[in-house]
Design a protein around this motif. Structure first.
Motif, PDB file in Angstrom:
ATOM      1  N   TYR A   1      49.871  11.988  84.971  1.00 19.05           N
ATOM      2  CA  TYR A   1      51.200  12.558  84.782  1.00 19.05           C
ATOM      3  C   TYR A   1      51.162  14.007  85.238  1.00 19.05           C
ATOM      4  O   TYR A   1      50.097  14.626  85.287  1.00 19.05           O
TER       5      TYR A   1
ATOM      6  N   PHE B   1      55.711  10.692  84.991  1.00 17.71           N
ATOM      7  CA  PHE B   1      54.737   9.679  85.386  1.00 17.71           C
ATOM      8  C   PHE B   1      54.458   9.797  86.878  1.00 17.71           C
ATOM      9  O   PHE B   1      55.374   9.917  87.691  1.00 17.71           O
TER      10      PHE B   1
ATOM     11  N   SER C   1      49.809   4.650  87.547  1.00 13.01           N
ATOM     12  CA  SER C   1      48.949   3.962  86.592  1.00 13.01           C
ATOM     13  C   SER C   1      47.946   3.120  87.370  1.00 13.01           C
ATOM     14  O   SER C   1      48.201   2.721  88.523  1.00 13.01           O
TER      15      SER C   1
ATOM     16  N   GLU D   1      51.268   0.860  88.989  1.00 12.26           N
ATOM     17  CA  GLU D   1      52.616   1.376  89.228  1.00 12.26           C
ATOM     18  C   GLU D   1      52.494   2.784  89.798  1.00 12.26           C
ATOM     19  O   GLU D   1      51.535   3.489  89.489  1.00 12.26           O
TER      20      GLU D   1
ATOM     21  N   SER E   1      55.192   6.313  90.896  1.00 11.31           N
ATOM     22  CA  SER E   1      56.550   6.844  90.939  1.00 11.31           C
ATOM     23  C   SER E   1      56.853   7.356  92.347  1.00 11.31           C
ATOM     24  O   SER E   1      55.963   7.418  93.211  1.00 11.31           O
ATOM     25  N   GLU E   2      58.108   7.750  92.525  1.00 12.80           N
ATOM     26  CA  GLU E   2      58.522   8.260  93.829  1.00 12.80           C
ATOM     27  C   GLU E   2      57.851   9.602  94.143  1.00 12.80           C
ATOM     28  O   GLU E   2      57.772  10.009  95.296  1.00 12.80           O
TER      29      GLU E   2
END
Lengths: 114, 110
Positions: free
Chosen positions: B35, B45, B48, B56, B58-59
């Motif tokens: 993070y 975030f 992961s 996963e 994020s953008e």
């Protein structure tokens, strides 16, 4: 788009009273909702997790409620103490995998005055 | 009590340089996360990681970012060519039904 709102940036209450913090969300259906404590310059510390099918969860002086109809969670600290002063974060977990993307709110800074 | 550790605690770098942030998750945990938190803003975030691959992202986690678990204990975040806006606290976390965060690395890009 998904949005999380935590009520007021800061909350000041008298020692011994119950602190109530609010977390509202829109355009989201979390499987889990988590609450964390963060002290300045430190990483978040996990406090409680509540599942979508649970209404309430307690841990010592902490109580969390979760209303999926209202899309709201309330976080209560009873018999508050100055040591409870910190920023409290709510976080939403969609729960579709074991390592899901968790979204954090911006936090509420709680100050307990003696 | 087991804890997540991160090194360095503070990293200062010039724009365009590569940085590697290091984390040692709790030993029996299987899920790992990165993070970031820009000063005064929310925890965001990034990525992961499970079973030696990204679960996963994020953008924010674009091609400049990569993660690796080079051995059985370390978990690293690499930023290939740092930008001013990468300045933030970077937190590693590991998970066994609750997330344990490390103390963070403060990255300052000049």
């Amino acid at each position: 788009s998904q949005k999380i709102e935590q009520n007021s940036e800061a909350l000041n209450i008298q020692e011994g009273k119950t602190a109530t913090l609010t977390c509202n969300y829109t355009n989201y259906s979390p499987a889990y909702l988590q609450w964390y404590r963060q002290d300045p310059g430190r990483g978040p510390v996990f406090l409680l997790l509540i599942r979508e099918n649970e209404k309430e969860k307690r841990k010592e002086r902490l109580k969390v409620t979760f209303d999926t109809t209202l899309k709201q969670s309330l976080f209560h600290i009873t018999a508050s103490q100055p040591a409870d002063s910190a920023t409290y974060l709510c976080a939403l977990d969609p729960g579709y995998s074991s390592a899901s993307k968790i979204i954090f709110g911006s936090g509420t800074r709680l100050s307990i005055r003696p | 009590e087991p804890e997540v550790t991160q090194t360095p605690s503070h990293q200062v770098t010039q724009m365009g340089q590569e940085v590697i942030l290091r984390c040692v998750p709790i030993s029996n945990h299987l899920y790992f996360y990165w993070y970031r938190q820009i000063l005064g803003q929310k925890v965001e975030f990034l990525v992961s990681f499970y079973n030696n691959e990204i679960s996963e992202k994020s953008e924010i986690f674009d091609d400049q970012f990569s993660v690796e678990r080079p051995d059985g204990s370390n978990f690293t975040l690499k930023i290939r060519s740092t930008k001013l806006e990468d300045s933030a606290m970077y937190f590693c976390a590991s998970d066994d039904n609750e997330q344990f965060f490390g103390p963070g690395t403060r990255l300052t890009v000049l």
